[in-house]
Design an enzyme around this catalytic site. Structure first.
Site, short mmCIF file in Angstrom:
data_model
loop_
_atom_site.label_atom_id
_atom_site.label_comp_id
_atom_site.label_asym_id
_atom_site.label_seq_id
_atom_site.Cartn_x
_atom_site.Cartn_y
_atom_site.Cartn_z
N LYS A 22 0.84 -1.21 0.00
CA LYS A 22 0.00 0.00 0.00
C LYS A 22 0.87 1.26 0.00
CE LYS A 22 -1.62 1.86 3.93
NZ LYS A 22 -1.41 3.31 4.04
N ASN A 23 1.86 1.28 0.89
CA ASN A 23 2.64 2.52 1.06
C ASN A 23 3.53 2.82 -0.14
OD1 ASN A 23 1.42 3.00 3.44
ND2 ASN A 23 3.21 2.61 4.74
N ARG A 92 -3.40 10.86 4.64
CA ARG A 92 -2.33 11.84 4.66
C ARG A 92 -1.50 11.86 3.38
NH1 ARG A 92 0.84 14.47 8.40
NH2 ARG A 92 2.97 13.92 7.88
N CYS A 116 -5.34 13.65 12.91
CA CYS A 116 -5.20 12.19 12.89
C CYS A 116 -4.93 11.71 14.30
CB CYS A 116 -4.10 11.77 11.96
SG CYS A 116 -2.52 12.41 12.44
N ARG A 121 1.88 14.82 13.54
CA ARG A 121 2.14 14.56 12.12
C ARG A 121 1.96 15.78 11.21
NH1 ARG A 121 -0.43 9.33 9.91
NH2 ARG A 121 1.60 8.91 9.04
N PRO A 122 2.74 16.78 11.44
CA PRO A 122 2.65 17.96 10.57
C PRO A 122 3.30 17.70 9.21
CG PRO A 122 4.38 18.27 12.18
CD PRO A 122 3.78 16.94 12.47
N ASP A 306 5.13 0.46 12.03
CA ASP A 306 3.87 -0.12 11.54
C ASP A 306 3.70 -1.59 11.95
OD1 ASP A 306 3.25 2.29 10.44
OD2 ASP A 306 3.48 1.68 8.35
N ARG A 398 -8.44 -0.25 4.81
CA ARG A 398 -7.55 0.71 4.18
C ARG A 398 -6.25 0.04 3.75
NH1 ARG A 398 -5.70 4.90 7.73
NH2 ARG A 398 -4.62 5.33 5.82
#
Ligand code: UD1
Length: 429
Positions: A22-23, A92, A116, A121-122, A306, A398
């Site tokens: 996915k990533n 994101r 989130c 998480r900027p 993760d 997701r």
């Protein structure tokens, strides 16, 4: 809203196929924006995240065709440079369209990714890199208004700390910049290598791939190509941990050696047998209790954040105490109280969780809180006595393709209880 029900106690046996990452897929999809020729991605996972990004790209003018595990993206003409909040807030990584839009059209208006659940998480590092490349940026009412009137310019960018998203974003933008860009203290996650190799196949000039310094010589245009998405190392690791938890013998197929070294080392320390082939991973565990093992999450090649929740699930039934420290994200232990509902003994202090192994978990109703956290509950459910039901499974959808089918194919008693649709709030992982 769908739920997942698991009856614990079955050992797992057989082969389990791994999907494309996915990533990686979602960054490769953004790369399609950089060329007016089609990019064909194979080994594409079928996930709600890829569908969500496809909808955004279509709204920008990209023509998208889908096969079984193939996606063809053709950004012949970018018809819009506006990414509204509704198309960005759930995920994101959609923010990464900003750089390619600037590279193709010289301007863009993209919503800041919404709130989130796992820390602040900027996107300051993303913007820092783009500014260094000559982009003028204004923030207005939750939107980034960006302009690069004379095109993007190569720059020397030193990231103050390692960010996967900022590295990828800067890499995408730099391919079409004039001059050379150097990205220092770049992330080295395999998905970045996958993206860089694909960009090179499209005619980009990226070197230093898989190191912490990427050098990108800008080119004036990129061409189309066909690219196979790298196997999903997080899915691989997750099912390896599921097999370790349930016991039995499972062979993960369609994966790739070298993507999960840190995890495999920790699993072996815990007493799990793991054999890695070129594209398989065989996991075996007998009746003996697992040994407790401490884990610190790190950037690649360290232990992946993760996989932290899934490893914690495994440690809940180890024979002793383990300490799990989260160094990448603040507030990434939301799964701990849910695991406790299943009988786990976990004490969280700041970025550290002490897990005292218990003899057995008991089924209960629990709630998914984010993508990776939710799959840790599935892993725990595989050994919990009685039935575990997990709510808010849109988080799972997701990032995990056909999760119930893959696990039940190896003998798990797991099924989906379907309910009315939910809009699903997400965290962008
Ligand atoms: C990506 C992965 C995610 C993984 C994470 C770390 C995707 C879609 N997601 O997320 O699954 O958990 O890498 O391996 O690929 N940060 C800033 N400013 C920025 C950018 C990041 O402060 O501009 C901080 C974040 O809040 C976080 C840390 O840097 O604490 C690392 O984040 P980053 O590596 O950027 O993760 P993502 O790319 O969001």
């Amino acid at each position: 809203m769908d739920r997942i029900a698991i009856r614990g106690g079955n050992r797992l046996f057989g082969d389990l196929p791994i999907s494309g990452a996915k990533n990686s897929a979602i960054k490769l999809m953004a790369a399609a924006l950089l060329s007016d020729q089609p990019l064909t991605l194979t080994n594409m996972p079928k996930l709600s995240d890829t569908r969500f990004l496809a909808a955004l790209l279509e709204s920008l003018g990209v023509e998208i065709g889908n096969g079984s595990d193939v996606m063809r993206l053709h950004a012949r003409e970018i018809t819009s440079t506006f990414a509204p909040y509704d198309r960005v807030r759930k995920m994101r990584a959609t923010f990464n369209v900003l750089g390619p839009l600037l590279a193709r059209r010289g301007e863009a208006k993209v919503s800041l990714p919404g709130g989130c659940t796992i820390g602040a998480r900027p996107v300051d590092l993303h913007l820092m890199a783009l500014e260094a490349m000559g982009v003028q940026i204004a923030l207005e009412e939750g939107y980034v208004l960006a302009r690069a009137r004379d095109g993007l310019k190569g720059a020397d960018v030193s990231f103050p700390f390692v960010s996967v998203g900022a590295t990828e974003h800067a890499l995408l933008a730099a391919t079409l910049a004039s001059g050379t860009t150097v990205l220092r203290n770049a992330a080295r996650e395999p998905e970045i290598g996958d993206l860089a190799h694909c960009l090179n196949a499209m005619g980009a000039r990226v070197s230093g791939i898989d190191t912490d310094t990427l050098v990108i010589e800008g080119v004036t245009s990129l061409r189309g190509t066909e690219w196979a998405v790298i196997p999903d190392r997080i899915e691989t690791g997750t099912y390896a941990l599921a097999a370790a938890m349930a016991g039995g013998e499972v062979t993960l197929t369609g994966t790739r050696a070298g993507l999960n070294d840190a995890l495999i080392g920790k699993m072996r320390e815990a007493g799990v047998e793991v054999d890695e082939g070129a594209d398989t991973l065989r996991v075996r565990r007998g009746e003996a209790r697992l040994r407790p093992v401490d884990v610190d999450t790190e950037v690649f090649p360290g232990f992946a954040t993760d996989l932290q929740a899934q490893f914690m699930a495994l440690m809940t039934v180890a024979d002793g105490e383990s300490v799990i420290r989260e160094h990448i994200f603040e507030n990434r232990f939301m799964h701990a109280p849910e695991l406790a509902r299943l009988g786990a003994d976990i004490a969280v202090h700041g970025g550290e969780a002490r897990v005292r192994g218990v003899e057995a978990l008991r089924g209960a109703e629990v709630m998914a809180t984010d993508l990776r956290a939710s799959v840790s509950l599935v892993i725990a459910g595989l050994v919990a006595e009685g039935e575990t039901t997990i709510g808010r499974v849109y988080h799972l959808d997701r990032g995990f393709e056909r999760l119930e089918a893959k696990l039940s194919g190896c003998g798990a008693d797991i099924r989906r209880l379907t309910g009315p649709e939910s809009s699903g709030e997400d965290d962008g992982h």
